[in-house]
Scaffold this motif. Structure first.
Motif, PDB file in Angstrom:
ATOM      1  N   LYS A   1     -14.438  -5.300  45.469  1.00  0.00           N
ATOM      2  CA  LYS A   1     -15.220  -5.549  45.780  1.00  0.00           C
ATOM      3  C   LYS A   1     -15.860  -7.144  45.315  1.00  0.00           C
ATOM      4  O   LYS A   1     -15.251  -7.546  44.008  1.00  0.00           O
TER       5      LYS A   1
ATOM      6  N   THR B   1     -18.266 -10.807  44.295  1.00  0.00           N
ATOM      7  CA  THR B   1     -18.961 -10.768  43.528  1.00  0.00           C
ATOM      8  C   THR B   1     -19.350 -12.716  44.109  1.00  0.00           C
ATOM      9  O   THR B   1     -18.560 -13.139  43.724  1.00  0.00           O
TER      10      THR B   1
ATOM     11  N   PRO C   1     -13.365  -6.882  29.486  1.00  0.00           N
ATOM     12  CA  PRO C   1     -14.130  -8.058  30.971  1.00  0.00           C
ATOM     13  C   PRO C   1     -15.451  -7.902  30.257  1.00  0.00           C
ATOM     14  O   PRO C   1     -16.115  -7.431  29.980  1.00  0.00           O
ATOM     15  N   LEU C   2     -16.674  -9.193  30.950  1.00  0.00           N
ATOM     16  CA  LEU C   2     -17.494  -9.312  30.260  1.00  0.00           C
ATOM     17  C   LEU C   2     -18.409  -9.539  31.862  1.00  0.00           C
ATOM     18  O   LEU C   2     -18.187  -9.719  32.841  1.00  0.00           O
ATOM     19  N   GLU C   3     -19.295  -8.263  31.620  1.00  0.00           N
ATOM     20  CA  GLU C   3     -20.469  -8.100  32.681  1.00  0.00           C
ATOM     21  C   GLU C   3     -21.551  -9.591  33.014  1.00  0.00           C
ATOM     22  O   GLU C   3     -21.660 -10.403  32.123  1.00  0.00           O
ATOM     23  N   PRO C   4     -21.871  -9.839  34.388  1.00  0.00           N
ATOM     24  CA  PRO C   4     -22.930 -11.455  34.543  1.00  0.00           C
ATOM     25  C   PRO C   4     -24.100 -11.035  33.131  1.00  0.00           C
ATOM     26  O   PRO C   4     -24.517  -9.727  33.155  1.00  0.00           O
TER      27      PRO C   4
ATOM     28  N   LYS D   1     -23.838 -11.592  30.676  1.00  0.00           N
ATOM     29  CA  LYS D   1     -23.360 -11.997  28.691  1.00  0.00           C
ATOM     30  C   LYS D   1     -22.831 -13.078  28.261  1.00  0.00           C
ATOM     31  O   LYS D   1     -22.942 -13.591  27.153  1.00  0.00           O
TER      32      LYS D   1
END
Length: 93
Positions: free
Chosen positions: A21, A23, A80-83, A85
């Motif tokens: 996926k 983004t 991982p860092l999500e959007p 953050k």
């Protein structure tokens, strides 16, 4: 055995690769740097097998990410860092 016909081997069915996926990522860059990157892509994508400018940029980011992981995290990916953050606003110097 001689004289015994074997059934013809059927080719294995191709299993489609799962497409990760994607983004949308937005960032600011100097116009000269972006223009230079576009030119590099335009002149080499055929030789490098890169099908889009987005893939070109993503590969460059991943290459840098892997180098940093090697240098600063024993070659292991960080969590991982999500959007949302990362800090926003003026850069911290």
């Amino acid at each position: 055995m001689l004289g015994v016909a074997r059934p013809a081997e059927q080719p294995a069915e191709a299993v489609p690769k799962a497409t990760p996926k994607k983004t949308k990522v937005s960032y600011y860059a100097a116009a000269e740097d972006t223009n230079r990157a576009r030119a590099a892509y335009a002149h080499t994508h055929i030789y490098e097998g890169v099908i889009s400018f987005s893939d070109f940029v993503a590969a460059a980011v991943l290459e840098k990410t892997q180098r940093l992981e090697e240098s600063y995290n024993a070659g292991e990916p960080w969590a991982p860092l999500e959007p949302g953050k990362l800090p926003t606003g003026r850069p911290i110097l």
